[in-house]
Design a protein around this motif. Sequence first.
Motif, short mmCIF file in Angstrom:
data_model
loop_
_atom_site.label_atom_id
_atom_site.label_comp_id
_atom_site.label_asym_id
_atom_site.label_seq_id
_atom_site.Cartn_x
_atom_site.Cartn_y
_atom_site.Cartn_z
N TYR A 456 0.84 -1.21 0.00
CA TYR A 456 0.00 0.00 0.00
C TYR A 456 0.88 1.26 0.00
O TYR A 456 0.60 2.22 -0.71
CB TYR A 456 -0.91 0.02 1.23
N THR A 459 2.18 1.67 -3.56
CA THR A 459 1.18 2.01 -4.58
C THR A 459 0.59 3.40 -4.32
O THR A 459 0.28 4.13 -5.26
CB THR A 459 0.06 0.96 -4.67
N ARG A 460 0.46 3.78 -3.04
CA ARG A 460 -0.02 5.14 -2.74
C ARG A 460 1.00 6.16 -3.24
O ARG A 460 0.64 7.20 -3.79
CB ARG A 460 -0.21 5.32 -1.23
N TYR A 461 2.26 5.83 -3.05
CA TYR A 461 3.34 6.73 -3.49
C TYR A 461 3.26 6.95 -5.01
O TYR A 461 3.50 8.04 -5.52
CB TYR A 461 4.68 6.13 -3.08
N LYS A 465 -5.26 4.53 -5.94
CA LYS A 465 -6.22 4.47 -4.83
C LYS A 465 -6.18 3.06 -4.23
O LYS A 465 -5.99 2.07 -4.97
CB LYS A 465 -7.64 4.73 -5.36
N ASP A 466 -6.41 2.96 -2.92
CA ASP A 466 -6.34 1.64 -2.27
C ASP A 466 -7.32 0.64 -2.88
O ASP A 466 -7.04 -0.55 -2.95
CB ASP A 466 -6.63 1.77 -0.76
#
Length: 632
Positions: A456, A459-461, A465-466
């Motif tokens: 997470y 991927t957020r970086y 979106k989650d």
Amino acid sequence: MGINYQRAGQFEETRFEKIHNVVFNSSKDGSIMVAYEIADLIREKQSKNENCVLGLATGSSPIKVYEELVRIHKEEDLSFSNVITFNLDEYYPMDKENIQSYHYFMHEHLFNHIDILPENINIPNGKIKAEDVYQYCLDYELKIKEAGGLDFQLLGIGRTGHIGFNEPGSHYNSGTRIITLDHITRVDAAPAFLGIENVPRKAITMGIATVRAAKRIVLLGWGEHKASILKGTIEGVISSEVPATYLQQHDNTTFVLDTEAASELTRNKTPWLVGSPKWTEELKNKAIVWLCEITKKTILSLTDKDYNDHGMSGLLAQEGSAYDLNISMFNKLQHTITGWPGGKPNADDTNRPERANPAKKRVIIFSPHPDDDVISMGGTFDRLVEQGHDVHVAYQTSGNIAVSDKEALKFAEIANTLGANDTKKILNDIQNKKENTVDTKDVRKLKGLIRRGESYAATRYIGLKDENVHFLDLPFYETGTIKKNKLSETDIEVMCNIIKEIQPHQIYAAGDLADPHGTHKVCLDALFEALKRLKNEPSMKDCWVWLYRGAWHEWDIHEIEMAVPMSPDQVLKKRHAIFYHQSQKDGVMFQGEDSREFWMRAEERNRGTAQKYNALGLADYAAMEAFVRYHF
Ligand code: F6R
């Protein structure tokens, strides 16, 4: 020479090759052939009322041969009552009961399932007292001779070129003895032992002379990771540095290989040096890239003489001139380069790797472990998000076994201090874990969660979106050990469901078959099976599949169909995304022989690809990620 392999596999010796070898499309086909050779030998001996003396190997190579022998025993009434076996080797020291022992391996894969007499089984004893080892080895030799000598010896080959555990430096006339294992051999065994420090340093092994005395020898070689040592063994000079080369002097030896293992042989790698090949488009591209490397020239500066001097006069005659050949190859490579991996909206896409429409694509990036996405295609991932596509990441496995106890302990302690539920038990499980045992379910859950948290963060970086991040936790992986289950219906269903749910225009997946413990390959098989099943769904008509390679290898330049360049800034961004996978930094559990961290390997590889393009005369980029399209 036993079974007629020529009819079954592809066999074509060249002036480079000094050992008879046959190549099969798959290790399964090759293994079945070898199992039948052994079965026929056993039956032939039975008909003469003689014993059949087999020399046997362990490791991953012979597993399918044993599986097939068990099947022949059960379904085709093959009896092993006249069979005497001698195993090549055993770790030292090693208890018979240890699940890593070769004693355990042989019973698990073969002896427990056939009617061999227990007294006819011989496996070096890894528990013999140090002072008795010398005599024990002499007795082992004598016992083989007294049994009539080995009728058939099955071998695998180590990446050091060892047969049995005859490591580099072994003597041509060596007999059964205790040896010290080569570092590479211990590295290769490390995953099974959960860390190199647990791999024994010594082993008892039959010698080169013991093996050479066999009347018939078959060596099995499967997979890309064996290709280079097999080339050295089959085509190289005989030397103690590569003990398997001694087999060049045995006149009844066959190497049974799969296509990947045979890929470095001259006849496959550079067939134009062996004869006059049929010049397919792929071979032509491969040969031109090779010619540039050999001559250190760019594509556009290759001359007629360069082609003629390097075994490619046939190609030149077929295509007209170096000028035409060069231009068409240059254009082909140029067209693989794109900064728009999801297609460039409103642009002519005739010569682009991806379609312009639809301008906004739904994309699934399948990542076998929670980190392959950013390691292997972090730059492309970033561009896809930035260019407005609806990107989803699906982590195929939990990756829990690659989290060390020390890492898990950190998190368990924090949770415990905060007083979270269940953490006392997890803490207790980690602290009381015995060496070489499997983690409890709760500990595995924690380790899986650690990897989720890291994913997470990464991927957020990148800006995802989650809800676009999916953890599939494919069940085949969830054994808690390095040995995974076979793919099941549930695995395939999970894969089908996510594809049906997202209806992607693009799928990215790891086409990395050199993963040392095979998870990438299984994940790819799961995808291919899912694609086969979904093929006729209307939404799949619009779906293109792109394969990236994992941390270990890159596609060869001539294979690449899409090359996505990265700027120095993007290289840094990718590095940071990889950093979020902290449990996989600083000496990961399944490192392999390459001691570089994943971000370093990824950067060096991406820089390497860019440099290769540049050396061929194309533009000079900082780095490039490469993909091959899979047509299903
Ligand atoms: C096993 C043995 C070794 C292996 C070799 C290849 O009894 O003696 O020589 O055959 O290390 O191992 P795998 O098959 O696991 O790649």
